[in-house]
Design a protein around this motif. Sequence first.
Motif, PDB file in Angstrom:
ATOM      1  N   ALA A   3       0.821  -1.209   0.000  1.00 43.54           N
ATOM      2  CA  ALA A   3       0.000   0.000   0.000  1.00 43.54           C
ATOM      3  C   ALA A   3       0.860   1.267   0.000  1.00 43.54           C
ATOM      4  O   ALA A   3       1.843   1.364   0.733  1.00 43.54           O
ATOM      5  CB  ALA A   3      -0.916   0.004   1.215  1.00 43.54           C
ATOM      6  N   CYS A   4       0.449   2.203  -0.818  1.00 41.47           N
ATOM      7  CA  CYS A   4       1.114   3.508  -0.881  1.00 41.47           C
ATOM      8  C   CYS A   4       1.035   4.203   0.481  1.00 41.47           C
ATOM      9  O   CYS A   4      -0.033   4.247   1.097  1.00 41.47           O
ATOM     10  CB  CYS A   4       0.422   4.356  -1.942  1.00 41.47           C
ATOM     11  SG  CYS A   4       0.999   6.052  -2.051  1.00 41.47           S
ATOM     12  N   THR A   5       2.161   4.720   0.942  1.00 40.55           N
ATOM     13  CA  THR A   5       2.208   5.409   2.227  1.00 40.55           C
ATOM     14  C   THR A   5       1.301   6.635   2.227  1.00 40.55           C
ATOM     15  O   THR A   5       0.726   6.996   3.244  1.00 40.55           O
ATOM     16  CB  THR A   5       3.651   5.831   2.538  1.00 40.55           C
ATOM     17  OG1 THR A   5       4.458   4.656   2.584  1.00 40.55           O
ATOM     18  CG2 THR A   5       3.769   6.570   3.860  1.00 40.55           C
ATOM     19  N   TYR A   6       1.130   7.236   1.062  1.00 43.25           N
ATOM     20  CA  TYR A   6       0.331   8.462   0.994  1.00 43.25           C
ATOM     21  C   TYR A   6      -1.157   8.170   0.774  1.00 43.25           C
ATOM     22  O   TYR A   6      -1.995   8.623   1.544  1.00 43.25           O
ATOM     23  CB  TYR A   6       0.851   9.364  -0.117  1.00 43.25           C
ATOM     24  CG  TYR A   6       0.020  10.620  -0.276  1.00 43.25           C
ATOM     25  CD1 TYR A   6       0.025  11.599   0.716  1.00 43.25           C
ATOM     26  CD2 TYR A   6      -0.778  10.813  -1.397  1.00 43.25           C
ATOM     27  CE1 TYR A   6      -0.756  12.739   0.593  1.00 43.25           C
ATOM     28  CE2 TYR A   6      -1.553  11.948  -1.529  1.00 43.25           C
ATOM     29  CZ  TYR A   6      -1.539  12.915  -0.524  1.00 43.25           C
ATOM     30  OH  TYR A   6      -2.313  14.037  -0.650  1.00 43.25           O
ATOM     31  N   CYS A   7      -1.496   7.416  -0.265  1.00 42.80           N
ATOM     32  CA  CYS A   7      -2.910   7.278  -0.625  1.00 42.80           C
ATOM     33  C   CYS A   7      -3.483   5.893  -0.360  1.00 42.80           C
ATOM     34  O   CYS A   7      -4.687   5.711  -0.446  1.00 42.80           O
ATOM     35  CB  CYS A   7      -3.116   7.666  -2.086  1.00 42.80           C
ATOM     36  SG  CYS A   7      -2.514   6.438  -3.254  1.00 42.80           S
ATOM     37  N   GLY A   8      -2.638   4.920  -0.052  1.00 42.33           N
ATOM     38  CA  GLY A   8      -3.138   3.593   0.289  1.00 42.33           C
ATOM     39  C   GLY A   8      -3.405   2.685  -0.898  1.00 42.33           C
ATOM     40  O   GLY A   8      -3.810   1.544  -0.715  1.00 42.33           O
ATOM     41  N   PHE A  33       5.515   4.560  -2.555  1.00 37.59           N
ATOM     42  CA  PHE A  33       4.567   5.487  -3.183  1.00 37.59           C
ATOM     43  C   PHE A  33       4.245   5.041  -4.600  1.00 37.59           C
ATOM     44  O   PHE A  33       5.095   4.433  -5.269  1.00 37.59           O
ATOM     45  CB  PHE A  33       5.171   6.896  -3.189  1.00 37.59           C
ATOM     46  CG  PHE A  33       5.524   7.361  -1.793  1.00 37.59           C
ATOM     47  CD1 PHE A  33       4.592   8.006  -1.005  1.00 37.59           C
ATOM     48  CD2 PHE A  33       6.767   7.087  -1.258  1.00 37.59           C
ATOM     49  CE1 PHE A  33       4.889   8.390   0.294  1.00 37.59           C
ATOM     50  CE2 PHE A  33       7.081   7.468   0.053  1.00 37.59           C
ATOM     51  CZ  PHE A  33       6.134   8.118   0.821  1.00 37.59           C
ATOM     52  N   CYS A  34       3.040   5.363  -5.069  1.00 37.81           N
ATOM     53  CA  CYS A  34       2.616   4.990  -6.420  1.00 37.81           C
ATOM     54  C   CYS A  34       3.559   5.547  -7.479  1.00 37.81           C
ATOM     55  O   CYS A  34       3.848   4.901  -8.478  1.00 37.81           O
ATOM     56  CB  CYS A  34       1.230   5.556  -6.712  1.00 37.81           C
ATOM     57  SG  CYS A  34      -0.047   5.014  -5.572  1.00 37.81           S
ATOM     58  N   ASN A  35       4.021   6.760  -7.233  1.00 42.43           N
ATOM     59  CA  ASN A  35       4.876   7.468  -8.182  1.00 42.43           C
ATOM     60  C   ASN A  35       5.403   8.717  -7.463  1.00 42.43           C
ATOM     61  O   ASN A  35       5.121   8.923  -6.274  1.00 42.43           O
ATOM     62  CB  ASN A  35       4.085   7.858  -9.446  1.00 42.43           C
ATOM     63  CG  ASN A  35       2.776   8.534  -9.101  1.00 42.43           C
ATOM     64  OD1 ASN A  35       2.729   9.382  -8.200  1.00 42.43           O
ATOM     65  ND2 ASN A  35       1.709   8.188  -9.789  1.00 42.43           N
ATOM     66  N   GLY A  37       4.474  11.645  -7.770  1.00 40.18           N
ATOM     67  CA  GLY A  37       3.364  12.518  -7.383  1.00 40.18           C
ATOM     68  C   GLY A  37       2.921  12.254  -5.957  1.00 40.18           C
ATOM     69  O   GLY A  37       2.741  13.174  -5.153  1.00 40.18           O
ATOM     70  N   CYS A  38       2.747  10.979  -5.612  1.00 43.69           N
ATOM     71  CA  CYS A  38       2.343  10.630  -4.248  1.00 43.69           C
ATOM     72  C   CYS A  38       3.472  10.930  -3.267  1.00 43.69           C
ATOM     73  O   CYS A  38       3.224  11.378  -2.146  1.00 43.69           O
ATOM     74  CB  CYS A  38       1.938   9.159  -4.160  1.00 43.69           C
ATOM     75  SG  CYS A  38       0.243   8.842  -4.688  1.00 43.69           S
ATOM     76  N   LEU A  39       4.709  10.693  -3.670  1.00 48.59           N
ATOM     77  CA  LEU A  39       5.842  11.010  -2.807  1.00 48.59           C
ATOM     78  C   LEU A  39       5.881  12.508  -2.515  1.00 48.59           C
ATOM     79  O   LEU A  39       6.000  12.928  -1.355  1.00 48.59           O
ATOM     80  CB  LEU A  39       7.154  10.575  -3.469  1.00 48.59           C
ATOM     81  CG  LEU A  39       8.438  11.004  -2.756  1.00 48.59           C
ATOM     82  CD1 LEU A  39       8.484  10.505  -1.320  1.00 48.59           C
ATOM     83  CD2 LEU A  39       9.645  10.499  -3.527  1.00 48.59           C
TER      84      LEU A  39
HETATM   85 ZN   LIG Z   1      -0.315   6.692  -3.925  1.00 48.38          ZN
END
Ligand SMILES: [Zn+2]
Length: 57
Positions: A3-8, A33-35, A37-39
Amino acid sequence: MTACTYCGCDVTAHDPVYVEEVEDSDRVPAGQFCNYGCLAAHVETEGLAEGTTCRID
Ligand SMILES: [Zn+2]
């Protein structure tokens, strides 16, 4: 899934970026992170970059 730390979201479904920090000279996971952008959003939201520039011109 990871899971992405930011958006899950599941990062493996995107273009994942992994962050590590160093503790006692060992590298430890600090998030995924997904990419970028999420980072970037995570760094912004958490204020992680404030006052951390290593060099100021
Ligand atoms: Zn994300």
